[in-house]
Design an enzyme around this catalytic site. Structure first.
Site, PDB file in Angstrom:
ATOM      1  CG  ASP A 159      -2.337   0.551   0.834  1.00 45.61           C
ATOM      2  OD1 ASP A 159      -2.371   1.694   0.336  1.00 45.61           O
ATOM      3  OD2 ASP A 159      -3.351  -0.139   1.030  1.00 45.61           O
ATOM      4  CG  HIS A 228      -4.301   2.163  -2.274  1.00 45.34           C
ATOM      5  ND1 HIS A 228      -4.308   2.845  -1.071  1.00 45.34           N
ATOM      6  CD2 HIS A 228      -5.595   2.023  -2.642  1.00 45.34           C
ATOM      7  CE1 HIS A 228      -5.580   3.106  -0.733  1.00 45.34           C
ATOM      8  NE2 HIS A 228      -6.376   2.631  -1.673  1.00 45.34           N
ATOM      9  CD  GLU A 291      -9.887   3.794  -1.002  1.00 44.15           C
ATOM     10  OE1 GLU A 291     -10.779   4.139  -0.220  1.00 44.15           O
ATOM     11  OE2 GLU A 291      -8.729   3.511  -0.639  1.00 44.15           O
TER      12      GLU A 291
HETATM   13  C1  TNX Z   1     -10.892   1.824   2.335  1.00 41.60           C
HETATM   14  S1  TNX Z   1     -11.375  -0.901   1.230  1.00 41.60           S
HETATM   15  C2  TNX Z   1      -9.798   1.230   1.734  1.00 41.60           C
HETATM   16  C3  TNX Z   1      -8.574   1.010   2.513  1.00 41.60           C
HETATM   17  C4  TNX Z   1      -8.647   1.631   3.879  1.00 41.60           C
HETATM   18  C5  TNX Z   1      -9.999   1.388   4.491  1.00 41.60           C
HETATM   19  C6  TNX Z   1     -10.136   1.897   5.885  1.00 41.60           C
HETATM   20  C7  TNX Z   1     -10.501  -0.489   0.277  1.00 41.60           C
HETATM   21  C8  TNX Z   1     -10.558  -1.458  -0.778  1.00 41.60           C
HETATM   22  N1  TNX Z   1      -9.817   0.648   0.469  1.00 41.60           N
HETATM   23  O1  TNX Z   1      -7.466   1.467   1.795  1.00 41.60           O
HETATM   24  O2  TNX Z   1      -7.649   1.083   4.670  1.00 41.60           O
HETATM   25  O3  TNX Z   1     -10.993   1.975   3.686  1.00 41.60           O
HETATM   26  O4  TNX Z   1     -11.281   1.411   6.513  1.00 41.60           O
END
Ligand code: TNX
Length: 506
Positions: A159, A228, A291
């Site tokens: 990440d 990420h 994301e």
């Molecule tokens: C969303 S879930 C994210 C993570 C974060 C999380 C915190 C996801 C696929 N992405 O990067 O850690 O929320 O709750």
């Protein structure tokens, strides 16, 4: 809770030397996974005290009969493992600890169990990127999954805040990308100045994969791309577009920096997944995909040219192009891909791609309708980094409330027309605030126990589950798990008024 169990009729004391008979492979396996913590020495023996056999039945099903000796019949390897997990649950709580209790008898109730899981995918996720955990904790995590009959361990290895997988082809991922200068919670002005990092070597992970596999647990590695990737770009800036912030991220959130998907970056991604396939035997490989802001691509003429050259209508589709490319790349190596639900946002991908539905159950319902297999991982209530109660004593977590009761009652099949498409359910432990393993355990339990019930039996009312859960917590006491008591945190588990105090927002 098992599907069918007869009333106990007295107890049976297991001998210290435990002969086991049946198919060789199963005998050997049981001799490895049954004894830890019991003080027993299990060994192969004709007509043993424990007799193993095969029966026809659903995947993962088994029958366990305890009378003057023990008989286990299972439909498959998974059924055998499930039977062993049940047998260990019937033993005294101390077997879940590191060493047997001197002088205590190893007693189990005489009874019969007939059992099978409702869901094929019974998963727990752990984010070791935001906070690295020591290798021995990964073994404890596997042991705890085994105790709860989980069969999927989703290991989030990379990440923005750190890269944890040793790459022989791209060594700077760990020499540079595995550490950060400090950690920055959103309400702090500067990071704490405490370097954080660590990674796992390929051989360490190979050994873990085998240990988990013995216990019926498949480890799904996740390499999160094309967003990420701040840790990747810290190590190899040439894989980005040269704009944006540099360095492994100390803070959290969604960053605009993404991979610039030219041939070099695609080659990098292929190299990494090739190495991943050499370490993990999982039939399913996680490519992340969550994301991924498209701002850098949209602003970059070179990215637009790439999209055009690949026959795409829009630069945003570079992500679904990559998903499709990895689908083919990994299919050629005998693996299927799974990705977070955003992988469907910018265009269709092949329906053999598994979708992990996290933003809610709705993307999963849509994906199932479109013909994808789906794992329900809806953040509400299956993200266990969120608060467990409204109490101001709760240690810092993500913003809202996800109780064990909500987990037990969550129904992943609601609103799904073709229910066979729902592989199962999975709980998530994102580790922005899970800075050490005691905090991981606090957030994991009792919610993961409620999830185990959901995964095995389907939704159960909190009222029905509560007495079973209370009984089960004594097993977690045996294992010295730092779970949250049902009535609220122990004084030493509270957030206090320092850096782990509860704050609104994340
Ligand atoms: C969303 S879930 C994210 C993570 C974060 C999380 C915190 C996801 C696929 N992405 O990067 O850690 O929320 O709750």
């Amino acid at each position: 809770m098992p599907r069918l169990v007869t009333d106990p009729d007295g107890t049976l004391t297991l001998p210290a030397r435990l002969g086991v008979s049946g198919p060789d492979e199963w005998v050997d396996r049981l001799c490895r996974i049954l004894p830890p913590g019991t003080g027993c020495l299990a060994f192969p023996q004709a007509d043993g005290f424990i007799r193993l056999g095969r029966i026809d039945g659903e995947a993962g099903s088994y029958r366990l009969v305890i009378s003057d000796d023990i008989e286990i019949n299972a439909a498959d390897d998974e059924g055998l493992v499930n039977a062993v997990a049940s047998l260990r649950q019937l033993m005294p709580d101390w077997v879940h600890g590191p060493a047997p209790l001197p002088g205590a008898a190893l007693e189990v109730p005489r009874l019969g169990i007939q059992d099978a899981p409702v869901h094929r995918w019974r998963g727990m996720h752990l984010d070791v990127a935001r906070h690295h955990v020591p290798l021995d904790f990964l073994y404890r995590f596997v042991d705890l999954l085994f105790l709860h009959k989980f069969n999927q361990f989703h290991l989030h290895l990379t990440d923005d805040q750190g890269w944890r997988f040793e790459s022989l082809k791209w060594p700077r991922l760990t020499t540079v990308g595995a550490s950060r200068d400090g950690t920055l919670f959103p309400d702090w002005e500067t990071h704490d100045g405490v370097p954080h990092g660590g990674y796992y070597t390929q051989d360490q992970l190979r050994a873990l994969v085998a240990y988990a596999g013995d216990r019926g647990i498949n480890i799904i590695p996740e390499v999160d791309i094309p967003g990420h990737v701040r840790a990747v770009l810290a190590a190899y800036p040439e894989l980005g577009d040269g704009t944006g912030e540099a360095g492994v991220a100390p803070g959290f959130g969604v960053f605009t920096e993404v991979l610039h998907l030219d041939d070099k970056a695609v080659g990098f991604i292929e190299d990494i997944f090739e190495e991943i396939c050499g370490v993990f035997d999982s039939p399913v490989i996680h490519i992340g995909g969550d994301e991924c802001p498209k701002d850098q691509w949209r602003a970059n003429p070179a990215a637009r040219r790439l999209a055009e050259a690949r026959g795409l209508d829009h630069v945003d589709q570079l992500q679904s192009w990559l998903t499709g490319h990895l689908r083919d790349f990994l299919a050629a190596r005998g693996r299927r891909i799974v990705g977070w639900d955003e992988i469907l946002d910018d265009g269709a991908v092949d329906t053999d791609t598994i979708v992990m539905s996290w933003r809610s159950a709705e993307p999963g319902q849509r994906a199932a309708a479109a013909g994808h297999d789906v794992v329900m991982a809806a953040y509400d209530p299956l993200y266990f980094d969120y608060y467990q109660s409204d109490s101001p004593d709760e240690p810092r977590g993500m913003d809202s409330l996800h109780t064990w009761q909500a987990v037990a009652e969550f129904d992943p099949l609601v609103g799904v027309a073709d229910q066979a498409r729902i592989l199962g359910v999975q709980g998530q432990l994102w580790s922005e605030y899970l800075v050490d393993t005691k905090r991981v355990e606090y957030m994991m339990f009792p919610r993961a126990a409620a999830l185990a019930q959901l995964a095995w039996c389907g939704p159960t009312s909190a009222a029905e589950l509560e007495p079973v859960l209370r009984r089960h917590l004594s097993r977690l006491d045996g294992a010295a798990v730092n779970y949250r008591p049902l009535g609220g945190p122990h004084p030493w588990q509270r957030g206090g008024d320092g850096r782990y105090r509860r704050v609104a927002g994340n």
